[in-house]
Write an enzyme that holds these catalytic residues in place. Structure first.
Site, short mmCIF file in Angstrom:
data_model
loop_
_atom_site.label_atom_id
_atom_site.label_comp_id
_atom_site.label_asym_id
_atom_site.label_seq_id
_atom_site.Cartn_x
_atom_site.Cartn_y
_atom_site.Cartn_z
N ARG A 3 39.52 46.17 36.16
CA ARG A 3 39.31 47.60 36.04
C ARG A 3 40.56 48.26 35.44
NH1 ARG A 3 37.60 45.85 41.12
NH2 ARG A 3 35.41 46.25 41.61
N HIS A 30 35.38 51.38 30.75
CA HIS A 30 34.87 50.54 31.85
C HIS A 30 33.75 49.60 31.38
CE1 HIS A 30 34.57 49.62 36.13
NE2 HIS A 30 33.26 49.64 36.01
N ARG A 89 34.48 45.93 30.99
CA ARG A 89 34.30 45.10 32.19
C ARG A 89 32.88 44.56 32.25
NH1 ARG A 89 35.92 44.20 37.60
NH2 ARG A 89 34.36 44.73 39.17
N HIS A 138 34.15 41.37 43.57
CA HIS A 138 33.08 42.12 44.22
C HIS A 138 33.44 42.41 45.67
CE1 HIS A 138 29.03 43.24 45.49
NE2 HIS A 138 28.73 43.31 44.23
N TYR A 168 34.50 33.83 47.40
CA TYR A 168 35.85 33.76 46.85
C TYR A 168 36.67 32.66 47.54
CZ TYR A 168 40.63 35.19 45.79
OH TYR A 168 41.95 35.21 45.39
#
Length: 387
Positions: free
Chosen positions: A206, A315, A318, A341, A350
């Site tokens: 971001r 954005h 992304r 996320h 993750y």
């Protein structure tokens, strides 16, 4: 035993008023004193039936004090927001939405004055006034959360925010660029912000995460960018670093970038990054911290020069990167991890995703750069504001 004024019983009584209507009175559970019901009734039998219902509700624990919701809405909303644990930027945004879009309609009245009909009319007026769907949805969500607390505080019996679909809106499909289009924007934006565009597209970070990057977050050997923080900006212009947007462990993450971008990264660090291990990777033309405001003009000009749609937001790079990674073979789990996320499911994923797998995704993105005509070249012109 009945008397001329009406039947009495331990719980309460009914009596006829000079107007001819009938009043219900029942005993307050705390004071033991008789208190009048909220409304009067045309006949004695109606009043007696109402008294029976009130007694039944109190006995079953379903009764709520009709005077409890008489507290001023603005005072209650102010205290409600003050007591919530929120990040500074979120608190500022919520305060703004409440002040601009909720208090003008409900602020002067009481909490009990907020009815479903009034909420429906309020929402309709906001939409008719041209307030954007995201803002109207945010205002409705805040009002609903506030009224949920009022229910918990036993000020009202039921939340009046019960409009189906009012808590969401249809997000329009965002533009997705091709690899050559990404490089066209990077070429057009000039050397200082070239890497910003490329990393946004090929690591899906971001803007706030990119703006907060330090030199020590870049590993040139492992070819990774580590997200440890995100930059936020208050309406006053104050900049500060906060935890990444995700509320879970997935927000802090190491993301691999394609080896084809190594020269770009190295060149940028040599020419444009602030000095020292804690120096910002991306800084403004005068050497200060990167702000959306001192980047926006460059972005608009580059977007126009590259010939891409004027609807493209930064954005959307992304979104483009996520789509490209999916095309490169990344699974849904890998995509959620790569993007940081915020769901608990993403955090669990993750923990199990290996860096080797993320490296493979970045390598395939690199192949797409080579095959798609993305020129990883040394810009001949120097940034006039650069070192």
């Amino acid at each position: 035993m009945a008397n001329k004024k009406g039947r009495r019983r331990d719980f309460g009584s009914v009596r006829q008023l000079p107007s001819g209507r009938w009043q219900v009175r029942y005993r307050d559970s705390e004071t033991g004193q008789l208190r009048p019901a909220e409304k009067t009734y045309p006949t004695k039998s109606d009043a007696q039936a109402a008294l029976t219902h009130i007694e039944s509700d109190i006995t079953r624990g379903h009764w709520s004090d009709p005077d409890a919701g008489a507290v001023n809405f603005e005072e209650y909303a102010t205290a409600w927001l003050r007591d919530r644990k929120l990040a500074d930027r979120t608190r500022e945004r919520n305060e703004s939405v409440i002040r601009l879009h909720i208090l003008p309609t409900f602020g002067a009245g009481s909490v009990a004055d907020v009815t479903t009909a009034r909420v429906r009319g309020w929402r309709g007026k906001l939409l008719a006034a041209g307030i954007g769907d995201p803002t109207v949805v945010k205002a409705y969500q805040l009002l609903r959360a506030l009224m949920n607390t009022a229910v918990d505080d036993e000020l009202i019996r039921r939340n009046p925010c019960r409009i189906k679909g009012a808590d969401r809106y249809d997000v329009p499909e965002r533009p997705v660029l091709t690899v050559p289009e990404v490089f066209a924007i990077a070429d057009a934006i000039g050397p200082r912000f070239r890497l910003l565009v490329l990393l946004a597209a090929f690591t899906t970070l971001r803007f706030g995460e990119l703006a907060a990057l330090r030199r020590r977050d870049i590993d040139l050997e492992a070819l990774t960018v580590t997200v440890r923080r995100a930059q936020a900006e208050m309406q006053t212009g104050r900049l500060f670093d906060k935890a990444p947007k995700s509320k879970s462990a997935a927000g802090v993450r190491a993301v691999s970038f394609p080896a084809e971008l190594l020269d770009e990264v190295t060149r940028h660090l040599e020419q444009f990054a602030a000095p020292g291990r804690d120096g910002h990777v991306f800084v403004g033309p005068q050497g200060g911290q990167l702000r959306r405001s001192n980047f926006r003009d460059d972005w608009v000009k580059a977007r126009k020069a590259a010939g891409v749609t004027a609807e493209l937001h930064f954005h959307d790079l992304r979104h483009t990167g996520n789509t490209l990674a999916s095309t490169a073979g990344a699974s849904t789990r890998e995509l959620m991890t790569r993007m940081g996320h915020s769901s608990s499911r993403a955090a669990l994923i993750y923990q199990h995703m290996t860096s080797d797998r993320d490296r493979a995704i970045a390598d395939r993105l690199g192949a797409m750069i080579r095959g798609g005509g993305g020129a990883v070249s040394d810009p001949s012109e120097k940034d006039p504001a650069g070192p």
